[in-house]
Design a protein around this motif. Structure first.
Motif, PDB file in Angstrom:
ATOM      1  N   GLU A  10     -18.708  73.826  22.930  1.00  0.00           N
ATOM      2  CA  GLU A  10     -19.192  74.849  22.004  1.00  0.00           C
ATOM      3  C   GLU A  10     -19.139  76.242  22.628  1.00  0.00           C
ATOM      4  O   GLU A  10     -19.350  76.402  23.826  1.00  0.00           O
ATOM      5  CB  GLU A  10     -20.623  74.546  21.556  1.00  0.00           C
ATOM      6  N   GLY A  11     -18.814  77.210  21.794  1.00  0.00           N
ATOM      7  CA  GLY A  11     -18.846  78.597  22.213  1.00  0.00           C
ATOM      8  C   GLY A  11     -17.639  79.073  23.001  1.00  0.00           C
ATOM      9  O   GLY A  11     -17.584  80.226  23.392  1.00  0.00           O
ATOM     10  N   VAL A  12     -16.667  78.195  23.233  1.00  0.00           N
ATOM     11  CA  VAL A  12     -15.481  78.599  24.002  1.00  0.00           C
ATOM     12  C   VAL A  12     -14.462  79.268  23.086  1.00  0.00           C
ATOM     13  O   VAL A  12     -13.900  80.299  23.435  1.00  0.00           O
ATOM     14  CB  VAL A  12     -14.853  77.389  24.732  1.00  0.00           C
ATOM     15  N   GLU A  46     -14.033  69.423  16.892  1.00  0.00           N
ATOM     16  CA  GLU A  46     -15.396  68.975  17.142  1.00  0.00           C
ATOM     17  C   GLU A  46     -15.928  69.676  18.391  1.00  0.00           C
ATOM     18  O   GLU A  46     -15.315  69.597  19.451  1.00  0.00           O
ATOM     19  CB  GLU A  46     -15.366  67.463  17.349  1.00  0.00           C
ATOM     20  N   GLU A  47     -17.051  70.369  18.238  1.00  0.00           N
ATOM     21  CA  GLU A  47     -17.640  71.074  19.369  1.00  0.00           C
ATOM     22  C   GLU A  47     -18.695  70.200  20.046  1.00  0.00           C
ATOM     23  O   GLU A  47     -19.565  69.640  19.390  1.00  0.00           O
ATOM     24  CB  GLU A  47     -18.259  72.395  18.930  1.00  0.00           C
ATOM     25  N   ILE A  48     -18.579  70.115  21.356  1.00  0.00           N
ATOM     26  CA  ILE A  48     -19.507  69.344  22.174  1.00  0.00           C
ATOM     27  C   ILE A  48     -20.468  70.324  22.842  1.00  0.00           C
ATOM     28  O   ILE A  48     -20.042  71.360  23.365  1.00  0.00           O
ATOM     29  CB  ILE A  48     -18.745  68.534  23.257  1.00  0.00           C
ATOM     30  N   ARG A  49     -21.718  70.006  22.831  1.00  0.00           N
ATOM     31  CA  ARG A  49     -22.734  70.882  23.407  1.00  0.00           C
ATOM     32  C   ARG A  49     -22.440  71.191  24.878  1.00  0.00           C
ATOM     33  O   ARG A  49     -22.049  70.313  25.639  1.00  0.00           O
ATOM     34  CB  ARG A  49     -24.101  70.211  23.278  1.00  0.00           C
ATOM     35  N   SER A  50     -22.623  72.450  25.236  1.00  0.00           N
ATOM     36  CA  SER A  50     -22.425  72.906  26.612  1.00  0.00           C
ATOM     37  C   SER A  50     -23.252  72.041  27.558  1.00  0.00           C
ATOM     38  O   SER A  50     -24.435  71.810  27.325  1.00  0.00           O
ATOM     39  CB  SER A  50     -22.848  74.375  26.735  1.00  0.00           C
ATOM     40  N   GLY A  51     -22.609  71.536  28.604  1.00  0.00           N
ATOM     41  CA  GLY A  51     -23.286  70.686  29.576  1.00  0.00           C
ATOM     42  C   GLY A  51     -23.192  69.210  29.266  1.00  0.00           C
ATOM     43  O   GLY A  51     -23.509  68.375  30.112  1.00  0.00           O
ATOM     44  N   ASP A  63     -19.758  78.502  30.135  1.00  0.00           N
ATOM     45  CA  ASP A  63     -19.409  79.495  31.163  1.00  0.00           C
ATOM     46  C   ASP A  63     -18.391  78.945  32.146  1.00  0.00           C
ATOM     47  O   ASP A  63     -17.490  79.662  32.587  1.00  0.00           O
ATOM     48  CB  ASP A  63     -20.662  79.964  31.904  1.00  0.00           C
ATOM     49  N   ASP A  64     -18.511  77.659  32.508  1.00  0.00           N
ATOM     50  CA  ASP A  64     -17.534  77.037  33.406  1.00  0.00           C
ATOM     51  C   ASP A  64     -16.131  77.072  32.805  1.00  0.00           C
ATOM     52  O   ASP A  64     -15.159  77.370  33.490  1.00  0.00           O
ATOM     53  CB  ASP A  64     -17.907  75.577  33.694  1.00  0.00           C
ATOM     54  N   VAL A  65     -16.034  76.769  31.496  1.00  0.00           N
ATOM     55  CA  VAL A  65     -14.729  76.770  30.834  1.00  0.00           C
ATOM     56  C   VAL A  65     -14.150  78.176  30.804  1.00  0.00           C
ATOM     57  O   VAL A  65     -12.954  78.371  31.037  1.00  0.00           O
ATOM     58  CB  VAL A  65     -14.834  76.184  29.415  1.00  0.00           C
ATOM     59  N   ARG A  66     -14.983  79.153  30.551  1.00  0.00           N
ATOM     60  CA  ARG A  66     -14.501  80.544  30.559  1.00  0.00           C
ATOM     61  C   ARG A  66     -14.001  80.933  31.948  1.00  0.00           C
ATOM     62  O   ARG A  66     -12.985  81.613  32.078  1.00  0.00           O
ATOM     63  CB  ARG A  66     -15.602  81.479  30.087  1.00  0.00           C
ATOM     64  N   MET A  67     -14.716  80.510  32.989  1.00  0.00           N
ATOM     65  CA  MET A  67     -14.270  80.799  34.360  1.00  0.00           C
ATOM     66  C   MET A  67     -12.969  80.051  34.661  1.00  0.00           C
ATOM     67  O   MET A  67     -12.075  80.605  35.312  1.00  0.00           O
ATOM     68  CB  MET A  67     -15.366  80.413  35.360  1.00  0.00           C
ATOM     69  N   LYS A  72     -11.021  81.369  37.735  1.00  0.00           N
ATOM     70  CA  LYS A  72     -12.090  81.624  38.707  1.00  0.00           C
ATOM     71  C   LYS A  72     -12.984  80.409  38.932  1.00  0.00           C
ATOM     72  O   LYS A  72     -13.944  80.491  39.684  1.00  0.00           O
ATOM     73  CB  LYS A  72     -12.944  82.799  38.242  1.00  0.00           C
ATOM     74  N   TYR A  73     -12.724  79.301  38.272  1.00  0.00           N
ATOM     75  CA  TYR A  73     -13.581  78.134  38.381  1.00  0.00           C
ATOM     76  C   TYR A  73     -13.401  77.465  39.738  1.00  0.00           C
ATOM     77  O   TYR A  73     -12.296  77.253  40.201  1.00  0.00           O
ATOM     78  CB  TYR A  73     -13.246  77.117  37.271  1.00  0.00           C
TER      79      TYR A  73
END
Length: 75
Positions: A10-12, A46-51, A63-67, A72-73
């Motif tokens: 979610e949110g990516v 389908e969005e899966i909850r962060s974490g 945030d990990d996916v964005r990095m 930068k991950y």
């Protein structure tokens, strides 16, 4: 009648990006199966909850996916 399921954290992806995913995956299936299959090709984003997604045994967050996308991950 193909059903394509795409799971993302979610949110990516923005709504526009998710619509593009749907369009492009549909186009890809139609390029394989033929234009007559467009109207019966389903794409589910389908969005899966962060974490709640794990990578390498560790929870993965938005945030990990964005990095990761920024190269930068894990650095």
């Amino acid at each position: 009648m193909p059903l394509i399921t795409v799971k993302v954290i979610e949110g990516v992806f923005s709504d526009d990006q998710k619509q593009e995913i749907i369009r492009r995956l549909t186009d890809t299936m139609v390029s394989i199966e033929g234009e007559n299959m467009r109207q019966v090709t389903s794409v589910l984003v389908e969005e899966i909850r962060s974490g709640n997604w794990g990578l390498g045994g560790k929870p993965l967050t938005t945030d990990d996916v964005r990095m990761l996308a920024a190269g930068k991950y894990g650095s």
